[in-house]
Design a protein around this motif. Sequence first.
Motif: not given
Lengths: 400, 400
Positions: A342-355
């Motif tokens: 991810s990039n420093h300086g901004r929050e990232e929201v990442v879609s995930v799945r659990i496997t």
Amino acid sequence: MLSVVSVEKALSLLEENFYAQVKTEAVPTENALSRVLGEDIISDENIPPFDRTTVDGFAVRAADTYGAGENSPAMLDITGEILMGERAQTGISRGECMKISTGGMLPEGSDAAVMTEHTDDGFDGICLCMKSVSPFENVTKKGDDVKQGEKVLEKGRVLSSSRIGVLCALGVKQVQCAKKPLVGIISTGDEIIDFRNKPAAGQIRDINSVLLAALMKENGCEVISYGIIKDRKEELEDIFLQAMSECDTVLLSGGSSKGARDMTAEIISEKGELLFHGLAMKPGKPTILGKCGEKAVFGLPGHPSAAYYVALRLVVPFIKMLTGNKEENICHRYPLGTDIPSNHGREEVVSVRITDGKVYPVFGKSGLVSLLSESDGYIIIDRNREGVFLGEETEVYFTK
Amino acid sequence: MLSVVSVEKALSLLEENFYAQVKTEAVPTENALSRVLGEDIISDENIPPFDRTTVDGFAVRAADTYGAGENSPAMLDITGEILMGERAQTGISRGECMKISTGGMLPEGSDAAVMTEHTDDGFDGICLCMKSVSPFENVTKKGDDVKQGEKVLEKGRVLSSSRIGVLCALGVKQVQCAKKPLVGIISTGDEIIDFRNKPAAGQIRDINSVLLAALMKENGCEVISYGIIKDRKEELEDIFLQAMSECDTVLLSGGSSKGARDMTAEIISEKGELLFHGLAMKPGKPTILGKCGEKAVFGLPGHPSAAYYVALRLVVPFIKMLTGNKEENICHRYPLGTDIPSNHGREEVVSVRITDGKVYPVFGKSGLVSLLSESDGYIIIDRNREGVFLGEETEVYFTK
């Protein structure tokens, strides 16, 4: 031009600008499922209201059974039976017992119960008791569960079915609940068409207004949809003012063209105050927050997954603020199955799945459908980090 | 007398006796939140339906930008602007570009986009392009997200807000959803009174019918409450037959007296078939399952927490069967903060709370209110085990 703000800053701007007394209304307990409790619930009774048995058997004086066993049963006179729902006609004295069922009220003088399987009552009014019991054995004492004056549920809790059961147990007929916020939703953009229609070349279906409406309903709101407004300022302005007057808050979204975004910001500036224009969150950069009168207006990104995640990160917490909802956002920790940069300086929201118990990102190159249909939830990568790494435990917010 | 059955056996009896075609109905997409999908959703379109940009900037031919940089910009003729929602009037040829916004449709001949920040268009129809792009850079290709004919959502999924968004994206106007099961609820017992009233000595409030109604609603059912029936066989029989004819399934509960329990079993035997009487689960032993015609009837324990957990373990899976709901019961693994003993031979359901990331039991000596108000969820201790132990990871089913 306002500078870009962090998610934390955006949340604190919401709190500073829109702090308000929670509006409540009385709701009959049986209709209060999923509502936010607007008052503390204090028991005005002892529960149970009397000493009662937890077994089928005989109400006894514990002292009469001391020393009793298979080969040396205590012999007690059966002086009656305690009927469910009724107080015993008489108490019991030394050497006496009364037949009783689970939940029955102990008679005066009795302080314990012997289970049926440890007794034999086939002797013409005599009960053989083959086991000794201690005082209050097989008994729930008055107030054991809840004492009069005890706080049982706190203001700000959401009423799940089990909590509705708690209210019934306390005899609470109706409860003060936070009023359901009324959210207005406006889609904007020349290229946006009703999702039920087939897009012509260059057109895009309006996903945002239905998606956001569903998300708001999931979070306990009522919704008015104002439809799709073309990029014409007067028209947008009229609908905007109508929505602001009718609703508790308004979500504008849709137009991903620069013109549409500018127009939203312009109208908010003219009719109120622009609190920020630009959010240090990916996805979600073109987010706008405004204040008109005492009400908040959100300009959400045009891309549906960006609109969705900004709504989860900013609008849902704001709705919780409006309703005094104190439930924590439930998340669970899972290890990462891979690195996610991810990039420093901004929050990232990442879609995930659990496997297999591990967290993997659901990537999609603007792949809205795959993002939304294949993810179990999302993770938040802090703006002070440059990614999260294989094996690291991370908090997963489930959306299914 | 039927023998006591295990929870697994009870679940398989439900499956064997009540397998049925799921009944569905058409629901407009915008009203389908939380419903169980009754059909597979196959995309009949490519999404996106055309190649489109993911940035604001210029649509170009990638080959025209090769070698471009800050000091050696590519010079391209601006031949027009692509308006949102419209197809470009003309294509572009070598050395040409067109202005475009995020989401815009690439013109014929173009295969990439350059971001505004890497261009300078202040030169009378000329765009200086300071960065080279590869083919399909900053572009989502037609069908990238979903291909025509692809299965996007499966029958049996529950429609969360994000899945409603998926349906909109595909242009699905209405979906076949499982009909909401109609559940009849009857409370029985001479000692049971409406929860709104103050119990006299020996009386107990009816918690079950409101608690079970709320739990069934949480699980997507509609409910008819038939009130509280005293322990008189004719009266119970009449209401029972009415409920069985009006509803898809019936939950009887309440009377914890032996008489009330026997009466329920008797009526079920007379009007249909008793499938079991006694469940090897703690709490929940006095559970009854019957079959009347093609419908299931549950005789639940009188104690509310027992009724609640049996409903979670048996009735909720049965409702999922009726609606074809294929969602897994969501649970998360947490380590135990203490030992919890249990009896071999019967399953135990234990209310738990999570403190500092560890699982602790919420005990209550028949302490209904504390059990229901203080727990975060429950764990299931297998009938082949004699307890679970400190540090062991266990699956927690959250109920809040």
